[in-house]
Motif scaffolding. Structure first.
Motif, PDB file in Angstrom:
ATOM      1  N   GLY A 180      32.971   0.975 -47.617  1.00 44.52           N
ATOM      2  CA  GLY A 180      31.633   1.057 -47.036  1.00 44.52           C
ATOM      3  C   GLY A 180      31.200   2.452 -46.638  1.00 44.52           C
ATOM      4  N   ARG A 181      31.872   3.459 -47.140  1.00 45.65           N
ATOM      5  CA  ARG A 181      31.537   4.841 -46.768  1.00 45.65           C
ATOM      6  C   ARG A 181      30.120   5.191 -47.211  1.00 45.65           C
ATOM      7  NH1 ARG A 181      34.379   8.822 -51.235  1.00 45.65           N
ATOM      8  NH2 ARG A 181      32.557  10.154 -51.534  1.00 45.65           N
ATOM      9  N   GLU A 182      29.471   6.054 -46.486  1.00 44.59           N
ATOM     10  CA  GLU A 182      28.118   6.487 -46.815  1.00 44.59           C
ATOM     11  C   GLU A 182      28.169   7.646 -47.803  1.00 44.59           C
ATOM     12  OE1 GLU A 182      25.531   7.273 -43.599  1.00 44.59           O
ATOM     13  OE2 GLU A 182      25.895   5.356 -42.599  1.00 44.59           O
ATOM     14  N   PHE A 183      27.273   7.572 -48.807  1.00 39.30           N
ATOM     15  CA  PHE A 183      27.151   8.643 -49.790  1.00 39.30           C
ATOM     16  C   PHE A 183      25.890   9.437 -49.495  1.00 39.30           C
ATOM     17  CE2 PHE A 183      30.077   5.835 -51.831  1.00 39.30           C
ATOM     18  CZ  PHE A 183      30.841   6.625 -52.683  1.00 39.30           C
ATOM     19  N   GLU A 184      25.954  10.719 -49.764  1.00 34.33           N
ATOM     20  CA  GLU A 184      24.756  11.543 -49.566  1.00 34.33           C
ATOM     21  C   GLU A 184      23.614  11.029 -50.416  1.00 34.33           C
ATOM     22  OE1 GLU A 184      23.335  16.210 -50.080  1.00 34.33           O
ATOM     23  OE2 GLU A 184      25.456  15.682 -50.173  1.00 34.33           O
TER      24      GLU A 184
END
Length: 535
Positions: free
Chosen positions: A299-303
């Motif tokens: 679930g990491r956020e991507f730029e």
């Protein structure tokens, strides 16, 4: 990101050269304006079907599909569930009108049914919406090149536009269709490899992964809420987006122009049936990958969420994989860009240049003019593409939202043409204007989700157009031959054949195979329901 590498560059460059070579080879088949618009009506139905699929199903799917479901879960699949019903309506109502008339611009129907102003309005709406959506496609392509090479996005936009422009100029609609076939194959190969690699790298079994995703709410597919503020529900997918996609596929020059290049009405319908059965699997694949990526990356956020697929290909490390994926995404986007350039040039030439500025010129003159208009539209599309480059959300979602502001007017203009006896041109245009105001109000002053904008525009437009028509022009004593009922009467009175090689020529008549689309739609709903409850 690591260096793209010689092998990846070789794969991507060979693909781009292949498109240019195909355009050059097919340029020998373009000897007139008619060849540029419709080819020589010798293209097989399966190639047209792959072209239709590559143009719309794949346009933003490789990047935007996973990005959309990564953020919102697999419930967004409901927005794309409706294609079997959409194709059922398109091949039953729209295609017979357009194919039987022998026109190259489908907006000529509006003039035959209502008048010149209606045709002009519809053509302008198409050009506006297509320019914006093609700009989003172009941005997606440039994003790939920028991400993998470090080249500035604006530079990438200019490069990819030039390549698509060159082969479209050379080969016309024939080059567009056959390069789309190549692009569809590359897209599916790339998607299959990524999906296999993703399953291979998942830290847990697929069953365990899906269980965890369900606990996180990412597998909540069937939302039965009647809340129109919610974007993806069963009702928005089955009602609102059916209306939206019917207009996108039935009243869109870019799509229907391919069917008009088919050998006969049967091949035209089969090309759309291909998409009616294939679209579910392709959209499900891309959206399903999105939720698996969510699990894989924790679930990491991507730029920029549109780069998730590319990031995974780079992380996986298989030699040549990033080159294949880059070629697949470039293929997906170029298949829409080339189609847009050709159809925009066709509409500009037939609906405006030939009609109002240069009547009765030679076919060679119109061919030259069409090519110049193709260049002009390529330049115009670049501007909003650069503006889209500032967006960080899903480009698939963005592209769909852009179209939702305009499709209500298009849907209403064709629905009234097909089914309303008493609608006049003046009433129609006033209804369109009022419908635009209603959609603007819903979009800016309420929390109603965008999938319902098409339905709102149509619900307002249609009754206003009918009432104003009756007030201004009264009841029409004669039934237009360009209504569904008028066509049936014309075929009966003139003793015309109802079928051609087993396929109905009469609008409103349902071919037997079309009922399989309804059965398939119900089967897909059942599959998604079982997927939700059995995990």
């Amino acid at each position: 990101m690591e260096s793209f590498g010689l092998l990846n560059w070789t794969i991507l460059i060979v693909y781009l050269i292949g498109n240019l070579a195909m355009g050059s080879l097919l340029s020998t088949k373009v000897n007139s304006a008619e060849d540029y618009y419709l080819g020589n009506k010798s293209i097989p139905w399966w190639a047209i079907g792959l072209s239709v699929m590559a143009t719309y199903v794949s346009a933003m799917s490789f990047l935007g599909g996973p990005a959309w479901s990564y953020s919102n879960g697999l419930g967004v699949m409901m927005i794309q569930i409706n294609y079997p019903l959409v194709v059922f309506l398109v091949i039953t109502l729209f295609l017979p009108f357009f194919y039987n008339s022998g026109v190259a611009s489908i907006y000529e129907y509006q003039e035959q049914r209502f008048g010149k102003k209606a045709r002009g309005v519809m053509s302008i709406i198409f050009m506006m919406t297509q320019t914006l959506s093609s700009a989003a496609v172009l941005y997606a392509t440039a994003l790939v090149l920028s991400f993998i090479t470090g080249v500035d996005v604006i530079t990438a936009i200019l490069v990819i536009t030039l390549i698509a422009l060159i082969y479209t100029l050379m080969g016309g609609i024939t080059a567009v269709i056959w390069t789309d076939v190549l692009q569809a194959v590359i897209l599916l190969v790339g998607a299959g490899i990524i999906f296999y690699a993703l399953l291979d790298r998942m830290p847990e079994s697929l069953v365990s992964t899906l269980g965890e995703l369900k606990a996180q709410g990412k597998m909540d597919i069937m939302n039965w809420s009647f809340d129109t503020h919610v974007e993806a529900t069963v009702w928005s997918g089955v009602i609102a987006m059916v209306l939206y996609h019917v207009t996108v596929y039935g009243a869109n020059q870019m799509v229907v122009q391919r069917a008009l290049a088919a050998k006969n009405i049967g091949d035209a319908k089969k090309s759309f049936l291909f998409m009616g059965f294939a679209a579910f699997f392709i959209y499900f694949l891309f959206l399903f990958m999105g939720v698996l990526f969510y699990s894989y990356y924790g679930g990491r956020e991507f730029e920029n969420s549109n780069t998730i697929v590319l990031q995974f290909a780079a992380d996986y490390g298989l030699p040549g994989l990033l080159g294949i994926v880059a070629a697949a995404v470039v293929a997906a986007s170029m298949s829409s860009l080339d189609s847009a350039l050709n159809s925009l040039a066709t509409v500009t030439t037939l609906d405006f240049y030939e009609k109002y500025f240069m009547k009765d010129a030679s076919s060679a003159h119109y061919l030259k003019a069409s090519r110049w208009f193709t260049v002009g539209w390529a330049v115009l599309i670049i501007v909003p593409a650069i503006l889209f480059a500032q967006s960080e959300g899903s480009v698939l979602q963005l592209l769909t939202k852009v179209g939702s502001y305009f499709v209500g007017a298009k849907l209403s203009m064709y629905a009234l043409g097909f089914f309303s006896r008493h609608t006049s041109e003046r009433g129609l245009l006033i209804g369109v204007a009022v419908g635009f105001v209603a959609v603007w109000y819903a979009a800016t002053q309420t929390e109603i989700a965008w999938p319902w904008f098409c339905a709102i525009g149509a619900v307002v437009n249609i009754p206003v157009a009918i009432v104003v028509s009756l007030l201004l022009d009264g009841r029409q004593t004669e039934l237009s031959p360009y209504t569904i009922q008028g066509q049936k009467i014309m075929f009966r009175d003139q003793n015309l054949a109802a079928k051609d090689q087993g396929w109905y020529l009469i609008p409103g008549k349902v071919d037997r195979i079309s009922w399989l689309l309804v059965v398939f739609f119900l089967a897909t709903l059942a599959f998604l329901y079982l997927l939700t409850v059995l995990i």
